[in-house]
Motif scaffolding. Sequence first.
Motif, mmCIF file in Angstrom:
data_model
loop_
_atom_site.group_PDB
_atom_site.id
_atom_site.type_symbol
_atom_site.label_atom_id
_atom_site.label_comp_id
_atom_site.label_asym_id
_atom_site.label_seq_id
_atom_site.Cartn_x
_atom_site.Cartn_y
_atom_site.Cartn_z
ATOM 1 N N GLN A 118 0.866 -1.306 -0.048
ATOM 2 C CA GLN A 118 0.224 -0.004 0.040
ATOM 3 C C GLN A 118 0.944 1.304 0.033
ATOM 4 O O GLN A 118 0.575 2.181 -0.559
ATOM 5 N N MET A 119 2.072 1.328 0.457
ATOM 6 C CA MET A 119 2.785 2.235 0.758
ATOM 7 C C MET A 119 3.559 2.475 -0.767
ATOM 8 O O MET A 119 3.812 3.501 -0.874
ATOM 9 N N THR A 120 3.776 1.397 -1.147
ATOM 10 C CA THR A 120 4.600 1.539 -2.469
ATOM 11 C C THR A 120 3.352 2.075 -3.665
ATOM 12 O O THR A 120 3.714 2.864 -4.296
ATOM 13 N N LEU A 121 2.264 1.462 -3.421
ATOM 14 C CA LEU A 121 1.174 2.268 -4.254
ATOM 15 C C LEU A 121 0.888 3.672 -4.008
ATOM 16 O O LEU A 121 0.880 4.231 -5.257
ATOM 17 N N GLN A 122 0.990 4.160 -3.051
ATOM 18 C CA GLN A 122 0.673 5.294 -2.822
ATOM 19 C C GLN A 122 1.850 6.315 -3.037
ATOM 20 O O GLN A 122 1.760 7.375 -3.870
ATOM 21 N N ALA A 123 3.206 6.011 -2.449
ATOM 22 C CA ALA A 123 4.304 6.918 -2.548
ATOM 23 C C ALA A 123 4.852 6.920 -4.117
ATOM 24 O O ALA A 123 5.406 7.659 -4.312
ATOM 25 N N VAL A 124 4.923 5.608 -4.761
ATOM 26 C CA VAL A 124 5.511 5.544 -5.931
ATOM 27 C C VAL A 124 4.476 5.454 -7.146
ATOM 28 O O VAL A 124 4.676 6.541 -8.016
ATOM 29 N N VAL A 125 3.522 4.646 -7.264
ATOM 30 C CA VAL A 125 2.711 4.502 -8.314
ATOM 31 C C VAL A 125 1.555 5.639 -8.579
ATOM 32 O O VAL A 125 1.449 6.301 -9.460
ATOM 33 N N GLU A 126 0.939 5.779 -7.260
ATOM 34 C CA GLU A 126 0.084 6.810 -7.507
ATOM 35 C C GLU A 126 0.488 8.211 -7.478
ATOM 36 O O GLU A 126 0.157 9.094 -8.681
ATOM 37 N N ARG A 127 1.572 8.458 -6.932
ATOM 38 C CA ARG A 127 2.102 9.708 -7.142
ATOM 39 C C ARG A 127 2.751 10.129 -8.433
ATOM 40 O O ARG A 127 2.549 11.128 -8.980
ATOM 41 N N LYS A 128 3.262 9.169 -9.339
ATOM 42 C CA LYS A 128 3.920 9.375 -10.433
ATOM 43 C C LYS A 128 2.590 9.507 -11.645
ATOM 44 O O LYS A 128 2.943 10.294 -12.262
ATOM 45 N N ILE A 129 1.735 8.554 -11.484
ATOM 46 C CA ILE A 129 0.659 8.408 -12.418
ATOM 47 C C ILE A 129 -0.127 9.944 -12.225
ATOM 48 O O ILE A 129 -0.354 10.585 -13.185
ATOM 49 N N LYS A 130 -0.462 10.250 -11.163
ATOM 50 C CA LYS A 130 -0.985 11.637 -10.766
ATOM 51 C C LYS A 130 -0.246 12.691 -11.265
ATOM 52 O O LYS A 130 -0.895 13.745 -11.868
#
Length: 78
Positions: free
Chosen positions: A54-66
Amino acid sequence: MEFFMKEQVEKVIEEIRPILQSDGGDIQLIGVDEKTGIVTVGLRGRCGGCPHAQMTLQAVVERKIKAEVPGVTAVERV
């Protein structure tokens, strides 16, 4: 518009994928809801059961996509 947004998200995921694969994981785009801006992804391999997923999803994936795809409001894991 949805197809264009989906293409943009896929491009960003291809940039993120090597980071996750280096740790034995992977990411799969499940869908893009153009109306709500919600992107759904699946985490696979070691990422699928990782307590830090979940941390990877928010810190890496979501931040970069957004940051790179206008209109994306959230990235959710399924």
